[in-house]
Design a protein around this motif. Structure first.
Motif, mmCIF file in Angstrom:
data_model
loop_
_atom_site.group_PDB
_atom_site.id
_atom_site.type_symbol
_atom_site.label_atom_id
_atom_site.label_comp_id
_atom_site.label_asym_id
_atom_site.label_seq_id
_atom_site.Cartn_x
_atom_site.Cartn_y
_atom_site.Cartn_z
ATOM 1 N N VAL A 1 45.776 43.056 30.660
ATOM 2 C CA VAL A 1 46.656 43.306 31.798
ATOM 3 C C VAL A 1 45.977 44.248 32.791
ATOM 4 C CG1 VAL A 1 48.896 44.268 32.484
ATOM 5 C CG2 VAL A 1 48.683 43.016 30.328
ATOM 6 N N ARG B 1 38.068 40.481 35.146
ATOM 7 C CA ARG B 1 38.065 39.467 34.083
ATOM 8 C C ARG B 1 37.565 38.133 34.628
ATOM 9 N NH1 ARG B 1 43.578 37.734 32.982
ATOM 10 N NH2 ARG B 1 43.048 36.540 34.829
ATOM 11 N N ASP B 2 38.093 37.720 35.761
ATOM 12 C CA ASP B 2 37.699 36.441 36.347
ATOM 13 C C ASP B 2 36.220 36.429 36.713
ATOM 14 O OD1 ASP B 2 40.346 35.738 36.028
ATOM 15 O OD2 ASP B 2 40.846 35.893 38.162
ATOM 16 N N ASN C 1 43.701 36.279 28.331
ATOM 17 C CA ASN C 1 44.940 36.286 29.113
ATOM 18 C C ASN C 1 45.889 37.408 28.703
ATOM 19 O OD1 ASN C 1 44.269 34.036 30.736
ATOM 20 N ND2 ASN C 1 44.742 32.696 29.015
ATOM 21 N N ASP C 2 45.631 38.051 27.578
ATOM 22 C CA ASP C 2 46.457 39.178 27.144
ATOM 23 C C ASP C 2 46.059 40.484 27.815
ATOM 24 O OD1 ASP C 2 47.896 37.517 25.482
ATOM 25 O OD2 ASP C 2 46.793 38.071 23.664
ATOM 26 N N ASP D 1 42.613 41.562 36.191
ATOM 27 C CA ASP D 1 42.437 40.144 36.510
ATOM 28 C C ASP D 1 41.167 39.862 37.308
ATOM 29 O OD1 ASP D 1 44.857 39.941 35.252
ATOM 30 O OD2 ASP D 1 46.001 39.450 37.050
ATOM 31 N N ASP D 2 40.896 40.648 38.325
ATOM 32 C CA ASP D 2 39.732 40.382 39.180
ATOM 33 C C ASP D 2 38.428 40.513 38.406
ATOM 34 O OD1 ASP D 2 41.411 39.903 41.307
ATOM 35 O OD2 ASP D 2 41.143 41.886 42.209
ATOM 36 N N LEU E 1 37.559 42.846 26.786
ATOM 37 C CA LEU E 1 37.105 41.836 27.725
ATOM 38 C C LEU E 1 35.812 41.187 27.229
ATOM 39 C CD1 LEU E 1 37.050 40.281 30.388
ATOM 40 C CD2 LEU E 1 36.103 42.329 31.478
#
Length: 115
Positions: free
Chosen positions: A19, A25-26, A16-17, A22-23, A57
């Motif tokens: 930045v 990472r998910d 969550n750190d 997001d896409d 990641l």
């Protein structure tokens, strides 16, 4: 045959750190969840500029998935030719392994990785 050396206190990143990724990472987290559950999963190749969070990641996956049996083997690029020996070492272990090669880059004239 060689041996693997465990890292006793790895630096565990908090996903969550990270930045601005997001896409991806998910998607990587979803894929890893499938992998540790024994479901179909894909190999992953992350690329991009230095410092954009690729290594963080991958290493950050240990924090949420280690309790589910995820382990990681980090390879240097010159150790790629040792993949058969490494897979022989981990094949019958009761864990799911990510084989992680950080900074897989090639300089002009380096043809030795074609083998």
């Amino acid at each position: 045959m060689g041996r693997l050396t465990p890292v006793v206190h790895p630096h565990l990143f908090d996903l969550n750190d990270l930045v601005g990724i997001d896409d991806i990472r998910d998607e990587v987290v979803r894929n890893t969840a499938q992998f540790v559950a024994g479901l179909p999963a894909n190999n992953v190749l992350l690329w991009g500029e230095r410092g954009c969070g690729k290594s963080s990641l991958v290493k950050g996956l240990l924090k949420p998935f280690a309790q589910q049996g995820l382990r990681m083997v980090e390879l240097k690029r010159w150790e790629i030719m040792s993949l058969p020996a490494i897979t022989a070492l981990v094949r019958y272990q009761p864990y799911r392994f990510i084989l992680f090669c950080d900074d897989l880059s090639f300089d002009e004239g380096e043809g030795d990785f074609r083998a």
